[in-house]
Design a protein around this motif. Structure first.
Motif, PDB file in Angstrom:
ATOM      1  N   GLU A 183       0.841  -1.189   0.000  1.00 25.57           N
ATOM      2  CA  GLU A 183       0.000   0.000   0.000  1.00 25.57           C
ATOM      3  C   GLU A 183       0.871   1.232   0.000  1.00 25.57           C
ATOM      4  N   LEU A 184       0.577   2.155  -0.884  1.00 26.70           N
ATOM      5  CA  LEU A 184       1.271   3.436  -0.968  1.00 26.70           C
ATOM      6  C   LEU A 184       0.338   4.535  -0.484  1.00 26.70           C
ATOM      7  N   ARG A 185       0.884   5.452   0.339  1.00 27.67           N
ATOM      8  CA  ARG A 185       0.128   6.594   0.840  1.00 27.67           C
ATOM      9  C   ARG A 185       0.899   7.867   0.514  1.00 27.67           C
ATOM     10  N   PRO A 186       0.849   8.319  -0.731  1.00 28.23           N
ATOM     11  CA  PRO A 186       1.672   9.473  -1.127  1.00 28.23           C
ATOM     12  C   PRO A 186       1.239  10.777  -0.474  1.00 28.23           C
ATOM     13  N   VAL A 187      -0.055  10.900  -0.183  1.00 23.15           N
ATOM     14  CA  VAL A 187      -0.605  12.091   0.472  1.00 23.15           C
ATOM     15  C   VAL A 187      -1.623  11.613   1.504  1.00 23.15           C
ATOM     16  N   PRO A 188      -1.965  12.455   2.489  1.00 25.03           N
ATOM     17  CA  PRO A 188      -2.833  11.987   3.576  1.00 25.03           C
ATOM     18  C   PRO A 188      -4.198  11.472   3.141  1.00 25.03           C
ATOM     19  N   PHE A 189      -4.716  11.938   1.999  1.00 23.89           N
ATOM     20  CA  PHE A 189      -6.093  11.593   1.639  1.00 23.89           C
ATOM     21  C   PHE A 189      -6.188  10.526   0.544  1.00 23.89           C
ATOM     22  N   ALA A 190      -5.080   9.942   0.102  1.00 23.01           N
ATOM     23  CA  ALA A 190      -5.130   8.992  -1.005  1.00 23.01           C
ATOM     24  C   ALA A 190      -4.298   7.752  -0.716  1.00 23.01           C
ATOM     25  N   THR A 191      -4.773   6.605  -1.176  1.00 20.65           N
ATOM     26  CA  THR A 191      -4.034   5.354  -1.062  1.00 20.65           C
ATOM     27  C   THR A 191      -4.093   4.600  -2.386  1.00 20.65           C
ATOM     28  N   PHE A 192      -3.035   3.839  -2.634  1.00 24.15           N
ATOM     29  CA  PHE A 192      -2.965   2.973  -3.802  1.00 24.15           C
ATOM     30  C   PHE A 192      -2.430   1.621  -3.351  1.00 24.15           C
ATOM     31  N   LYS A 193      -3.079   0.538  -3.810  1.00 21.84           N
ATOM     32  CA  LYS A 193      -2.689  -0.802  -3.394  1.00 21.84           C
ATOM     33  C   LYS A 193      -2.480  -1.703  -4.609  1.00 21.84           C
ATOM     34  N   ALA A 194      -1.533  -2.616  -4.479  1.00 23.45           N
ATOM     35  CA  ALA A 194      -1.383  -3.741  -5.392  1.00 23.45           C
ATOM     36  C   ALA A 194      -1.575  -4.997  -4.552  1.00 23.45           C
ATOM     37  N   VAL A 195      -2.535  -5.830  -4.921  1.00 28.17           N
ATOM     38  CA  VAL A 195      -2.916  -7.004  -4.137  1.00 28.17           C
ATOM     39  C   VAL A 195      -2.639  -8.258  -4.956  1.00 28.17           C
ATOM     40  N   PHE A 196      -1.884  -9.184  -4.364  1.00 24.04           N
ATOM     41  CA  PHE A 196      -1.492 -10.403  -5.052  1.00 24.04           C
ATOM     42  C   PHE A 196      -2.223 -11.590  -4.420  1.00 24.04           C
ATOM     43  N   GLU A 197      -2.968 -12.319  -5.241  1.00 20.18           N
ATOM     44  CA  GLU A 197      -3.654 -13.509  -4.778  1.00 20.18           C
ATOM     45  C   GLU A 197      -3.660 -14.561  -5.878  1.00 20.18           C
ATOM     46  N   ARG A 198      -4.184 -15.716  -5.571  1.00 21.04           N
ATOM     47  CA  ARG A 198      -4.099 -16.860  -6.480  1.00 21.04           C
ATOM     48  C   ARG A 198      -4.684 -16.557  -7.856  1.00 21.04           C
ATOM     49  N   GLY A 199      -5.738 -15.773  -7.920  1.00 22.76           N
ATOM     50  CA  GLY A 199      -6.388 -15.485  -9.189  1.00 22.76           C
ATOM     51  C   GLY A 199      -5.728 -14.412 -10.020  1.00 22.76           C
ATOM     52  N   GLY A 200      -4.675 -13.774  -9.502  1.00 18.87           N
ATOM     53  CA  GLY A 200      -3.998 -12.722 -10.244  1.00 18.87           C
ATOM     54  C   GLY A 200      -3.715 -11.512  -9.371  1.00 18.87           C
ATOM     55  N   THR A 201      -3.299 -10.436  -9.998  1.00 17.62           N
ATOM     56  CA  THR A 201      -2.960  -9.196  -9.302  1.00 17.62           C
ATOM     57  C   THR A 201      -4.077  -8.175  -9.472  1.00 17.62           C
ATOM     58  N   LEU A 202      -4.489  -7.601  -8.351  1.00 14.69           N
ATOM     59  CA  LEU A 202      -5.517  -6.574  -8.359  1.00 14.69           C
ATOM     60  C   LEU A 202      -4.921  -5.251  -7.917  1.00 14.69           C
ATOM     61  N   PHE A 203      -5.588  -4.172  -8.285  1.00 13.90           N
ATOM     62  CA  PHE A 203      -5.142  -2.833  -7.915  1.00 13.90           C
ATOM     63  C   PHE A 203      -6.319  -2.073  -7.314  1.00 13.90           C
ATOM     64  N   SER A 204      -6.000  -1.171  -6.406  1.00 13.55           N
ATOM     65  CA  SER A 204      -7.053  -0.345  -5.824  1.00 13.55           C
ATOM     66  C   SER A 204      -6.557   1.095  -5.670  1.00 13.55           C
ATOM     67  N   ALA A 205      -7.516   2.007  -5.684  1.00 10.34           N
ATOM     68  CA  ALA A 205      -7.255   3.416  -5.414  1.00 10.34           C
ATOM     69  C   ALA A 205      -8.342   3.913  -4.496  1.00 10.34           C
ATOM     70  N   GLY A 206      -7.971   4.703  -3.497  1.00  9.91           N
ATOM     71  CA  GLY A 206      -8.949   5.194  -2.536  1.00  9.91           C
ATOM     72  C   GLY A 206      -8.718   6.646  -2.169  1.00  9.91           C
ATOM     73  N   LEU A 207      -9.795   7.339  -1.874  1.00  7.30           N
ATOM     74  CA  LEU A 207      -9.755   8.743  -1.435  1.00  7.30           C
ATOM     75  C   LEU A 207     -10.582   8.878  -0.163  1.00  7.30           C
ATOM     76  N   THR A 208     -10.079   9.661   0.783  1.00 13.57           N
ATOM     77  CA  THR A 208     -10.785   9.895   2.046  1.00 13.57           C
ATOM     78  C   THR A 208     -10.877  11.384   2.311  1.00 13.57           C
ATOM     79  N   THR A 209     -12.048  11.826   2.792  1.00 11.60           N
ATOM     80  CA  THR A 209     -12.215  13.213   3.167  1.00 11.60           C
ATOM     81  C   THR A 209     -13.105  13.285   4.392  1.00 11.60           C
ATOM     82  N   ARG A 210     -13.252  14.468   4.951  1.00 14.69           N
ATOM     83  CA  ARG A 210     -14.093  14.642   6.132  1.00 14.69           C
ATOM     84  C   ARG A 210     -14.885  15.927   6.019  1.00 14.69           C
ATOM     85  N   PHE A 211     -16.154  15.853   6.369  1.00 10.90           N
ATOM     86  CA  PHE A 211     -17.046  17.020   6.284  1.00 10.90           C
ATOM     87  C   PHE A 211     -17.338  17.578   7.671  1.00 10.90           C
TER      88      PHE A 211
END
Length: 211
Positions: A183-211
């Motif tokens: 998991e990479l966290r380049p800035v406080p509000f964003a994450t990027f993941k590379a996930v390795f499992e039997r079926g292959g490699t998956l990727f994710s991107a996430g954003l977090t904010t607060r109101f």
């Protein structure tokens, strides 16, 4: 979804303060399995998990509400390319306190019964351990052990091991599938993941904010 960082080698925080700070941007899920921690009230997160070249994918839109609750709308894309929504809900009894006590959550997953694992109730306990390295002393290691009602098995676990405040190693087992990742966290509000499992490699991107 980044824990606060940059305190410096000479600054030492109490376990309680560290636990509260480091839970600011975490929801109750590392990759897929639930955890004993929550989104804070007023905090919103969106994340997508996909495998290039495959139609199947998932996306989550989550929010914390009241003092102890959070929930996610879980969008599941099937092999036909259609997106179907379902809902995850959680109640957090206590947040994890570093080196002292686990965070404990109970909840319901996939209320509409649309995911591969299906509808389930669960209990998750997340233990948080402080680190002493130069790069990860302000980012704790999380270990989650939990139980749920899925037919694939009773037990699940997840681990988050920080190398620094911007790079973490992840692993989890849902009693059916073992997954690992980074998991990479380049800035406080964003994450990027590379996930390795039997079926292959998956990727994710996430954003977090607060109101």
């Amino acid at each position: 979804m980044r824990r606060p960082g940059g305190y410096g080698a000479g600054v030492r925080l109490s376990p309680l303060v560290l636990a509260l700070l480091s839970s600011v941007a975490h929801a109750d899920r590392e990759i897929r399995v639930p955890m004993g921690r929550k989104l804070l009230e007023g905090q919103v997160r969106i994340e997508a998990l996909f495998q290039p070249g495959e139609e199947r994918a998932q996306a989550w839109l989550g929010a914390g509400f009241l003092q102890s609750y959070d929930g996610e709308i879980n969008f599941v894309r099937n092999e036909g390319g259609q997106w179907e929504p379902t809902l995850d809900l959680a109640y957090n009894f206590t947040p994890p306190i570093t080196d002292i006590a686990p965070g404990i959550s109970v909840g319901l997953l996939d209320l509409a019964n649309k995911t591969e694992g299906g509808r389930a109730g669960y209990l998750a306990m997340t233990y948080r351990y402080g680190n002493v390295g130069d790069l990860n002393q302000d980012v704790p290691t999380d270990l989650t052990i939990g139980f749920w009602s899925r037919k694939s098995g009773l037990l699940f676990f997840a681990v988050s091991l920080p190398i620094s405040d911007k790079l973490l190693f992840l692993a989890e087992h849902d009693s059916l599938r073992l997954a690992g990742g980074i998991e990479l966290r380049p800035v406080p509000f964003a994450t990027f993941k590379a996930v390795f499992e039997r079926g292959g490699t998956l990727f994710s991107a996430g954003l977090t904010t607060r109101f």
